[in-house]
Design a protein around this motif. Structure first.
Motif, PDB file in Angstrom:
ATOM      1  N   TYR A   1       0.515   1.383  11.714  1.00  0.00           N
ATOM      2  CA  TYR A   1      -0.522   0.992  10.753  1.00  0.00           C
ATOM      3  C   TYR A   1      -1.613   2.056  10.709  1.00  0.00           C
ATOM      4  N   ASP A   2      -2.621   1.805   9.884  1.00  0.00           N
ATOM      5  CA  ASP A   2      -3.722   2.754   9.761  1.00  0.00           C
ATOM      6  C   ASP A   2      -5.052   2.038   9.943  1.00  0.00           C
ATOM      7  N   GLY A   3      -5.236   1.460  11.100  1.00  0.00           N
ATOM      8  CA  GLY A   3      -6.531   0.855  11.402  1.00  0.00           C
ATOM      9  C   GLY A   3      -6.638  -0.589  10.963  1.00  0.00           C
ATOM     10  N   ASP A   4      -7.838  -0.985  10.575  1.00  0.00           N
ATOM     11  CA  ASP A   4      -8.150  -2.388  10.309  1.00  0.00           C
ATOM     12  C   ASP A   4      -7.639  -2.798   8.926  1.00  0.00           C
ATOM     13  N   GLN A   5      -6.323  -2.845   8.807  1.00  0.00           N
ATOM     14  CA  GLN A   5      -5.709  -3.251   7.550  1.00  0.00           C
ATOM     15  C   GLN A   5      -5.686  -4.779   7.456  1.00  0.00           C
ATOM     16  N   THR A   6      -5.927  -5.295   6.282  1.00  0.00           N
ATOM     17  CA  THR A   6      -5.888  -6.749   6.085  1.00  0.00           C
ATOM     18  C   THR A   6      -4.880  -7.136   5.000  1.00  0.00           C
ATOM     19  N   SER A   7      -4.218  -6.161   4.383  1.00  0.00           N
ATOM     20  CA  SER A   7      -3.318  -6.436   3.273  1.00  0.00           C
ATOM     21  C   SER A   7      -2.016  -7.052   3.758  1.00  0.00           C
ATOM     22  N   MET A   8      -1.742  -8.269   3.319  1.00  0.00           N
ATOM     23  CA  MET A   8      -0.459  -8.876   3.639  1.00  0.00           C
ATOM     24  C   MET A   8       0.656  -8.259   2.811  1.00  0.00           C
ATOM     25  N   LYS A   9       0.290  -7.527   1.763  1.00  0.00           N
ATOM     26  CA  LYS A   9       1.287  -6.787   1.000  1.00  0.00           C
ATOM     27  C   LYS A   9       1.924  -5.723   1.890  1.00  0.00           C
ATOM     28  N   THR A  10       1.099  -5.078   2.716  1.00  0.00           N
ATOM     29  CA  THR A  10       1.613  -4.119   3.689  1.00  0.00           C
ATOM     30  C   THR A  10       2.537  -4.808   4.673  1.00  0.00           C
ATOM     31  N   ALA A  11       2.117  -5.975   5.132  1.00  0.00           N
ATOM     32  CA  ALA A  11       2.906  -6.725   6.109  1.00  0.00           C
ATOM     33  C   ALA A  11       4.264  -7.107   5.540  1.00  0.00           C
ATOM     34  N   ARG A  12       4.279  -7.574   4.312  1.00  0.00           N
ATOM     35  CA  ARG A  12       5.548  -7.984   3.709  1.00  0.00           C
ATOM     36  C   ARG A  12       6.478  -6.794   3.511  1.00  0.00           C
ATOM     37  N   PHE A  13       5.906  -5.659   3.111  1.00  0.00           N
ATOM     38  CA  PHE A  13       6.721  -4.457   2.949  1.00  0.00           C
ATOM     39  C   PHE A  13       7.349  -4.051   4.277  1.00  0.00           C
ATOM     40  N   LEU A  14       6.539  -4.013   5.332  1.00  0.00           N
ATOM     41  CA  LEU A  14       7.049  -3.634   6.638  1.00  0.00           C
ATOM     42  C   LEU A  14       8.145  -4.592   7.098  1.00  0.00           C
ATOM     43  N   ALA A  15       7.912  -5.890   6.928  1.00  0.00           N
ATOM     44  CA  ALA A  15       8.899  -6.884   7.351  1.00  0.00           C
ATOM     45  C   ALA A  15      10.219  -6.691   6.607  1.00  0.00           C
ATOM     46  N   SER A  16      10.144  -6.334   5.329  1.00  0.00           N
ATOM     47  CA  SER A  16      11.379  -6.147   4.554  1.00  0.00           C
ATOM     48  C   SER A  16      12.176  -4.953   5.063  1.00  0.00           C
ATOM     49  N   GLN A  17      11.481  -3.877   5.458  1.00  0.00           N
ATOM     50  CA  GLN A  17      12.189  -2.710   5.985  1.00  0.00           C
ATOM     51  C   GLN A  17      12.773  -2.991   7.367  1.00  0.00           C
ATOM     52  N   MET A  18      12.067  -3.730   8.183  1.00  0.00           N
ATOM     53  CA  MET A  18      12.595  -4.099   9.494  1.00  0.00           C
ATOM     54  C   MET A  18      13.800  -5.030   9.351  1.00  0.00           C
ATOM     55  N   GLN A  19      13.785  -5.876   8.320  1.00  0.00           N
ATOM     56  CA  GLN A  19      14.919  -6.767   8.082  1.00  0.00           C
ATOM     57  C   GLN A  19      16.151  -5.963   7.667  1.00  0.00           C
ATOM     58  N   ARG A  20      15.955  -4.915   6.891  1.00  0.00           N
ATOM     59  CA  ARG A  20      17.082  -4.049   6.529  1.00  0.00           C
ATOM     60  C   ARG A  20      17.762  -3.494   7.779  1.00  0.00           C
ATOM     61  N   LEU A  21      16.951  -3.052   8.739  1.00  0.00           N
ATOM     62  CA  LEU A  21      17.508  -2.521   9.979  1.00  0.00           C
ATOM     63  C   LEU A  21      18.216  -3.609  10.775  1.00  0.00           C
ATOM     64  N   ALA A  22      17.597  -4.771  10.842  1.00  0.00           N
ATOM     65  CA  ALA A  22      18.197  -5.884  11.602  1.00  0.00           C
ATOM     66  C   ALA A  22      19.563  -6.254  11.028  1.00  0.00           C
ATOM     67  N   GLU A  23      19.658  -6.307   9.724  1.00  0.00           N
ATOM     68  CA  GLU A  23      20.928  -6.666   9.087  1.00  0.00           C
ATOM     69  C   GLU A  23      21.997  -5.606   9.313  1.00  0.00           C
ATOM     70  N   ALA A  24      21.555  -4.366   9.573  1.00  0.00           N
ATOM     71  CA  ALA A  24      22.502  -3.288   9.854  1.00  0.00           C
ATOM     72  C   ALA A  24      22.812  -3.179  11.344  1.00  0.00           C
ATOM     73  N   GLY A  25      22.244  -4.073  12.158  1.00  0.00           N
ATOM     74  CA  GLY A  25      22.488  -4.060  13.595  1.00  0.00           C
ATOM     75  C   GLY A  25      21.759  -2.966  14.338  1.00  0.00           C
ATOM     76  N   ILE A  26      20.650  -2.497  13.770  1.00  0.00           N
ATOM     77  CA  ILE A  26      19.864  -1.429  14.379  1.00  0.00           C
ATOM     78  C   ILE A  26      18.604  -2.023  15.008  1.00  0.00           C
ATOM     79  N   ALA A  27      18.450  -1.845  16.302  1.00  0.00           N
ATOM     80  CA  ALA A  27      17.280  -2.360  17.010  1.00  0.00           C
ATOM     81  C   ALA A  27      16.079  -1.453  16.781  1.00  0.00           C
TER      82      ALA A  27
END
Length: 423
Positions: free
Chosen positions: A61-87
């Motif tokens: 992250y970049d400090g005191d971020q409050t945007s849940m839009k950032t959070a949702r984007f990050l979660a979606s990319q982490m889910q892509r990795l999880a579905e591919a079996g990448i820890a």
């Protein structure tokens, strides 16, 4: 069977624009979205290479971020990795410790976020034992070395340590969790996955110690193509490291010598030629250039006076090349007669000498300008305050440049054309 992972750090998701020169809306949009695109590129690389893991060594992250839009984007990319079996194995750096999202975001179970208590996660891959050690920042500050807090390397394992550290210090970076390269290499670990310093470095020895740099630069002070490390731990415990580029756009300083130019057309052609060469050698999809014009030319006064027109023409030429952008133009040219240091028949050249001498003698004027800059800097957002320099010496040099540039710009306004002729 080999164990493979991608090592990155300092993604600084959704970092605010740091350069006041990004006045072009399209360019601002490109750079504003570039940290996200860098993360997408990293995830794409992980999946294309079918790696076992992604290691993020802090400052996701970049400090005191409050945007849940950032959070949702990050979660979606982490889910892509999880579905591919990448820890994913990640620690919190100094910027992450400031982030509210860090405390609120729910990530897939395949993402291991280390706490502020050192821990080692053991992984098996085809008979190859791996231990991945991590330790997060509990607070934004970490003035002491964190190395003594890490668990000892586990026997009969490839030990990988993830640490956010300034090492022995680096220009432009505050001191965080300092430690020496010698101490890391004497630790018994096989690979140290570091983060914090934005410039890539790699050291070999008893341990491979890698600072991957950031995957996407954000302003001219983070120039050059940016990358991550693709690491392979072989069955015989050998470790190989490959650099893979990830930046959507790279910043570059382009020097243009205008000594051979006598017409405005010549100057614009020289600029275009320099940008074409830089565009051809760029490793990223987009080039964002800061032009530094130098040389002795009769156009010198006009270049300063009509700087905005020159920038517009340079931007138009860059746009014609495609995926090339001009961020700013710095002008350090001289008119014939200026560089000799000898008395000149041109009254404006003599006036310029007198003005600079007067400024150097009038300490009260310099002090007044210095205070004005400090007051202005105090009104800027924190991410933009580095424009005046990172320490006191750089700040004083910035004030000196302002005084010189100011006097040169005043003189340029007194010229009627680019040939050096007066009104």
């Amino acid at each position: 069977m080999a164990f493979r992972f991608v090592h990155t750090a300092d993604i600084h998701l959704d970092s605010p624009l740091r350069s006041l020169s990004l006045r072009n809306p399209s360019l601002a949009e490109l750079i504003g979205d570039s940290t996200r695109q860098a993360l997408v590129a990293i995830v794409d690389l992980c999946m294309a290479e079918q790696v076992d893991a992604l290691i993020i060594a802090g400052d996701l992250y970049d400090g005191d971020q409050t945007s849940m839009k950032t959070a949702r984007f990050l979660a979606s990319q982490m889910q892509r990795l999880a579905e591919a079996g990448i820890a994913v194995y990640t620690i919190r750096g100094n910027h992450d410790a400031l982030s509210r999202i860090t405390q609120e975001l729910i990530l897939p179970p395949a993402v291991k976020v280390y706490s502020d208590r050192a821990e080692a996660v053991e992984v098996e891959k085809g008979g190859l034992g791996i231990a991945i050690h991590g330790l997060s920042f509990a607070r934004p500050q970490a003035p002491e070395s964190l190395l003594p807090k890490y668990r000892a390397p586990l026997p009969d394992r490839i030990n990988i340590g993830i640490m956010h550290t300034s090492l022995a210090g680096a220009a432009g970076h505050d001191v965080y969790a300092p430690c020496s390269l010698a101490d890391l290499q004497a630790s018994g670990f096989d690979y140290w996955a570091l983060g914090h310093i934005h410039q890539r470095s790699q050291f070999t020895g008893r341990s491979a110690v890698v600072m991957p740099g950031m995957p996407q630069g954000r302003d001219i002070n983070e120039a050059g193509p940016k990358s991550v490390s693709l690491v392979t731990v072989h069955d015989d415990r050998r470790i190989t490291i490959e650099e893979r580029f990830t930046s959507l756009a790279e910043f570059a300083r382009i020097a243009v010598d205008l000594s051979a130019t006598t017409t405005w057309f010549d100057a614009v052609e020289a600029i275009e030629h320099a940008v074409v060469e830089a565009r051809g050698s760029a490793a990223s999809d987009h080039l964002v250039a800061r032009l530094s014009l130098s040389g002795t030319t009769p156009l010198s006064w006009r270049l300063r006076r009509d700087r905005d027109l020159l920038l517009a023409e340079a931007e138009q030429r860059a746009e014609g090349l495609g995926r090339a952008w001009i961020e700013k133009i710095d002008i350090a040219t001289e008119a014939p007669g200026e560089a000799t240091g000898q008395p000149s028949a041109d009254p404006l050249i003599e006036l310029g000498v007198l003005m600079r001498d007067d400024v150097s003698r009038r300490h009260a004027l310099r002090d007044e300008i210095r205070q004005m800059v400090k007051d202005l800097r105090g009104e800027l957002p924190p991410e933009s305050r580095g424009l005046t320099g990172g320490d006191e010496a750089e700040f004083e040099a910035y004030v000196d440049r302002l005084l010189v540039e100011g006097s040169n710009d005043v003189l340029a306004r007194l010229k009627s054309d680019g040939t050096g002729a007066g009104e």
